[in-house]
Design a protein around this motif. Structure first.
Motif, PDB file in Angstrom:
ATOM      1  N   GLU A 334     -17.168 -52.532  52.756  1.00  0.00           N
ATOM      2  CA  GLU A 334     -16.491 -53.810  52.998  1.00  0.00           C
ATOM      3  C   GLU A 334     -15.586 -54.185  51.824  1.00  0.00           C
ATOM      4  N   ALA A 335     -16.021 -53.858  50.628  1.00  0.00           N
ATOM      5  CA  ALA A 335     -15.196 -54.151  49.453  1.00  0.00           C
ATOM      6  C   ALA A 335     -13.856 -53.422  49.545  1.00  0.00           C
ATOM      7  N   ILE A 336     -13.901 -52.128  49.888  1.00  0.00           N
ATOM      8  CA  ILE A 336     -12.664 -51.342  49.997  1.00  0.00           C
ATOM      9  C   ILE A 336     -11.787 -51.874  51.124  1.00  0.00           C
ATOM     10  N   GLU A 337     -12.405 -52.292  52.233  1.00  0.00           N
ATOM     11  CA  GLU A 337     -11.638 -52.814  53.369  1.00  0.00           C
ATOM     12  C   GLU A 337     -10.830 -54.050  52.966  1.00  0.00           C
ATOM     13  N   PHE A 338     -11.471 -55.011  52.308  1.00  0.00           N
ATOM     14  CA  PHE A 338     -10.765 -56.237  51.912  1.00  0.00           C
ATOM     15  C   PHE A 338      -9.729 -55.961  50.813  1.00  0.00           C
ATOM     16  N   LEU A 339     -10.074 -55.076  49.903  1.00  0.00           N
ATOM     17  CA  LEU A 339      -9.145 -54.774  48.812  1.00  0.00           C
ATOM     18  C   LEU A 339      -7.886 -54.072  49.326  1.00  0.00           C
ATOM     19  N   MET A 340      -8.045 -53.191  50.315  1.00  0.00           N
ATOM     20  CA  MET A 340      -6.877 -52.509  50.871  1.00  0.00           C
ATOM     21  C   MET A 340      -5.992 -53.484  51.653  1.00  0.00           C
ATOM     22  N   LYS A 341      -6.587 -54.497  52.287  1.00  0.00           N
ATOM     23  CA  LYS A 341      -5.784 -55.541  52.936  1.00  0.00           C
ATOM     24  C   LYS A 341      -4.928 -56.275  51.901  1.00  0.00           C
ATOM     25  N   ALA A 342      -5.545 -56.543  50.761  1.00  0.00           N
ATOM     26  CA  ALA A 342      -4.798 -57.220  49.694  1.00  0.00           C
ATOM     27  C   ALA A 342      -3.659 -56.344  49.179  1.00  0.00           C
ATOM     28  N   VAL A 343      -3.912 -55.036  49.041  1.00  0.00           N
ATOM     29  CA  VAL A 343      -2.866 -54.114  48.577  1.00  0.00           C
ATOM     30  C   VAL A 343      -1.695 -54.099  49.555  1.00  0.00           C
ATOM     31  N   LYS A 344      -1.990 -54.090  50.838  1.00  0.00           N
ATOM     32  CA  LYS A 344      -0.940 -54.049  51.857  1.00  0.00           C
ATOM     33  C   LYS A 344      -0.047 -55.291  51.782  1.00  0.00           C
ATOM     34  N   ILE A 345      -0.664 -56.462  51.650  1.00  0.00           N
ATOM     35  CA  ILE A 345       0.116 -57.706  51.582  1.00  0.00           C
ATOM     36  C   ILE A 345       0.969 -57.737  50.314  1.00  0.00           C
ATOM     37  N   LYS A 346       0.379 -57.350  49.196  1.00  0.00           N
ATOM     38  CA  LYS A 346       1.116 -57.382  47.929  1.00  0.00           C
ATOM     39  C   LYS A 346       2.290 -56.406  47.940  1.00  0.00           C
ATOM     40  N   TYR A 347       2.102 -55.260  48.578  1.00  0.00           N
ATOM     41  CA  TYR A 347       3.208 -54.302  48.617  1.00  0.00           C
ATOM     42  C   TYR A 347       4.364 -54.831  49.465  1.00  0.00           C
ATOM     43  N   GLN A 348       4.049 -55.564  50.533  1.00  0.00           N
ATOM     44  CA  GLN A 348       5.109 -56.171  51.342  1.00  0.00           C
ATOM     45  C   GLN A 348       5.916 -57.184  50.534  1.00  0.00           C
ATOM     46  N   ILE A 349       5.276 -57.768  49.535  1.00  0.00           N
ATOM     47  CA  ILE A 349       5.949 -58.779  48.717  1.00  0.00           C
ATOM     48  C   ILE A 349       6.738 -58.135  47.581  1.00  0.00           C
ATOM     49  N   TYR A 350       6.116 -57.212  46.844  1.00  0.00           N
ATOM     50  CA  TYR A 350       6.716 -56.700  45.602  1.00  0.00           C
ATOM     51  C   TYR A 350       7.394 -55.337  45.750  1.00  0.00           C
ATOM     52  N   LYS A 351       7.082 -54.593  46.787  1.00  0.00           N
ATOM     53  CA  LYS A 351       7.728 -53.302  47.063  1.00  0.00           C
ATOM     54  C   LYS A 351       7.575 -52.295  45.924  1.00  0.00           C
ATOM     55  N   ASP A 352       6.587 -52.473  45.093  1.00  0.00           N
ATOM     56  CA  ASP A 352       6.403 -51.566  43.955  1.00  0.00           C
ATOM     57  C   ASP A 352       4.935 -51.610  43.536  1.00  0.00           C
ATOM     58  N   TYR A 353       4.271 -50.462  43.630  1.00  0.00           N
ATOM     59  CA  TYR A 353       2.853 -50.411  43.282  1.00  0.00           C
ATOM     60  C   TYR A 353       2.611 -50.537  41.779  1.00  0.00           C
ATOM     61  N   LYS A 354       3.665 -50.449  40.984  1.00  0.00           N
ATOM     62  CA  LYS A 354       3.511 -50.570  39.532  1.00  0.00           C
ATOM     63  C   LYS A 354       3.716 -52.001  39.043  1.00  0.00           C
ATOM     64  N   HIS A 355       3.815 -52.934  39.963  1.00  0.00           N
ATOM     65  CA  HIS A 355       3.961 -54.336  39.567  1.00  0.00           C
ATOM     66  C   HIS A 355       2.648 -54.842  38.959  1.00  0.00           C
ATOM     67  N   LEU A 356       2.783 -55.745  37.998  1.00  0.00           N
ATOM     68  CA  LEU A 356       1.607 -56.242  37.281  1.00  0.00           C
ATOM     69  C   LEU A 356       0.604 -56.934  38.206  1.00  0.00           C
ATOM     70  N   LYS A 357       1.065 -57.441  39.333  1.00  0.00           N
ATOM     71  CA  LYS A 357       0.183 -58.145  40.266  1.00  0.00           C
ATOM     72  C   LYS A 357      -0.830 -57.216  40.938  1.00  0.00           C
ATOM     73  N   PHE A 358      -0.669 -55.899  40.786  1.00  0.00           N
ATOM     74  CA  PHE A 358      -1.600 -54.947  41.398  1.00  0.00           C
ATOM     75  C   PHE A 358      -2.758 -54.578  40.470  1.00  0.00           C
ATOM     76  N   VAL A 359      -2.735 -55.021  39.232  1.00  0.00           N
ATOM     77  CA  VAL A 359      -3.731 -54.572  38.254  1.00  0.00           C
ATOM     78  C   VAL A 359      -5.151 -54.897  38.713  1.00  0.00           C
ATOM     79  N   GLU A 360      -5.379 -56.141  39.097  1.00  0.00           N
ATOM     80  CA  GLU A 360      -6.740 -56.559  39.440  1.00  0.00           C
ATOM     81  C   GLU A 360      -7.284 -55.790  40.639  1.00  0.00           C
ATOM     82  N   VAL A 361      -6.478 -55.661  41.691  1.00  0.00           N
ATOM     83  CA  VAL A 361      -6.974 -55.011  42.900  1.00  0.00           C
ATOM     84  C   VAL A 361      -7.175 -53.514  42.671  1.00  0.00           C
TER      85      VAL A 361
END
Length: 452
Positions: A334-361
């Motif tokens: 369940e942890a991985i499921e929710f975290l991957m949802k967060a990754v998907k939303i953040k990528y739609q916003i920032y378009k870059d996996y190296k953005h600082l907003k991805f550190v926590e997830v």
């Protein structure tokens, strides 16, 4: 065919020689920096007449009769020796009373700097070097300008130096405030600067892990000033809760969050209410109260969806809290499921996996895969989290420490050692040796000597 020329007598040759000598002297005086004025006797006589006209009305009437001065023929000298040359040196020899009779030529008060001429071309570099200039002192920066500069460079890592500067500024402001108790406008301005300074001190104390001093700064603001701006009141309460949480004073953190929640409920600010509920959910997750943590999180999501789209970043932050809660309760799937949802939303916003907003997830995904255990996948996410940093900070050292543990588990002692000492190098820049993060680093140490 012969060409005839007029005969030149000796008198003409003598005057030519005198003229050449005169011009040579004028040239020398000019090159030595003197102002030269050439007068003839006729010019001098006219000048005397002009001055005498201005001396009195009677003399002016008399002189007006004589239109041209009468000069006897025998008084005219053809020799150029009778030309009067007035230079600065000659002026020094003229008696003071003669200055009233004629206009003295302008005097040069300082020596003229002659340009250096090479091949009939001016050399500005050499001429410029002969002129001495005084460097003007740099203007002193105001306190407001100093604070602006510190805010601009806050992420450079020079936290201890900034803390020292801000403490000095705070002392100056406190002294000025005590001296201007009768001036309300100045007092108000000083109060704003003090609050700003203490907020910056809180930020830097937090970065170096000195949570107790960070808390003291915010409490000093609450004690010294009655803040009427509602959002600032709430932000201080929220930040106090975060600092108490980081300092592992969970009861104090819960109390600060609860006061902040009551404050924003009176204002009916739903966004801030949802944010506080998520902070309280994280707190309850770390105190092992998982059911309450999940209820608070879903309550926050319900509030956010009243006015936000499902792909808003605030929804992603709520998914991260759910993922963290499940990670702590060791519910990896369940942890991985929710975290991957967060990754998907953040990528739609920032378009870059190296953005600082991805550190926590990414860090949470690395920790969660370490529970499965999927060591390689855990390492991949830790490396992705590391790539989000553009400069050194405490969080980067924490990621390096996690990577060091993974390499140690894989048996790669050399890479584990490199990551460990890099983390230690960063920690030593930001944290004191007695800090708990430094102690944790010692526990994770994989070797006793630095890599070659």
């Amino acid at each position: 065919m012969s060409t005839g020329y007029e005969r030149i007598d000796l008198e003409t040759l003598r005057r030519d020689d005198q003229l050449n000598g005169l011009l040579q002297r004028i040239r020398e005086d000019v090159m030595n920096g003197y102002v030269v004025e050439v007068k003839t006797r006729a010019n001098t006589y006219n000048q005397l007449e002009s001055n005498s006209k201005q001396s009195s009305r009677l003399s002016s009437m008399c002189n007006s009769i004589v239109k041209q001065p009468i000069i006897q023929q025998n008084e005219q000298h053809k020799d150029l020796e009778e030309i009067v040359i007035t230079s600065q040196r000659d002026q020094q020899q003229i008696p003071n009373h003669s200055k009233t009779l004629g206009n003295s030529p302008p005097k040069v008060k300082s020596e003229i700097i002659k340009p250096v001429v090479l091949n009939q071309e001016l050399s500005p570099e050499q001429t410029y070097q002969q002129i001495s200039f005084k460097e003007e002192p740099k203007p002193t920066k105001t306190i407001s300008q100093q604070l602006d500069e510190i805010e601009t460079n806050a992420d450079t890592g020079d936290c201890q130096n900034y803390i020292k500067i801000l403490k000095t500024i705070n002392s100056q402001l406190q002294q000025q405030m005590n001296e201007s108790l009768q001036d309300c406008n100045h007092l108000f301005s000083q109060a704003i600067q003090i609050v700003r300074t203490k907020c910056l001190l809180t930020r830097f104390y937090k970065q170096v892990g000195d949570f107790k001093n960070a808390i003291r700064q915010l409490k000093a603001i609450q004690k010294q000033f009655k803040i009427l701006e509602p959002n600032l009141v709430g932000k201080i309460l929220i930040e106090l809760g975060k600092l108490h949480f980081l300092n592992q004073a969970y009861q104090n953190a819960q109390s600060s969050y609860y006061m902040a929640l009551q404050h924003y409920e009176k204002l009916e600010w739903k966004s801030e209410i949802a944010h506080i509920l998520l902070l309280m959910a994280k707190l309850h997750a770390w105190t092992k109260n998982f059911e309450l943590s999940k209820k608070l999180t879903y309550g926050a999501i319900a509030i956010l969806k009243e006015f936000l789209q499902d792909d808003h970043e605030s929804i992603a932050e709520a998914y991260i809290v759910l993922g963290e809660c499940n990670y702590i309760s060791k519910n990896s799937d369940e942890a991985i499921e929710f975290l991957m949802k967060a990754v998907k939303i953040k990528y739609q916003i920032y378009k870059d996996y190296k953005h600082l907003k991805f550190v926590e997830v990414f860090n949470l995904l690395g920790l969660t895969y370490g529970l499965i255990p999927d060591i390689q996948q855990s390492l991949n996410y830790f490396i992705q989290a590391l790539q989000c940093f553009q400069q050194n900070c405490v969080q980067r050292a924490q990621i390096l420490n996690n990577i060091s543990v993974i390499y140690q588990a894989q048996g790669d002692v050399d890479k584990a050692s490199k990551c460990h000492f890099k983390a230690k190098e960063i920690y030593s820049t930001f944290l004191p040796n007695q800090h708990n993060q430094m102690q944790r680093l010692i526990l994770n140490q994989t070797c006793t000597s630095p890599p070659m």
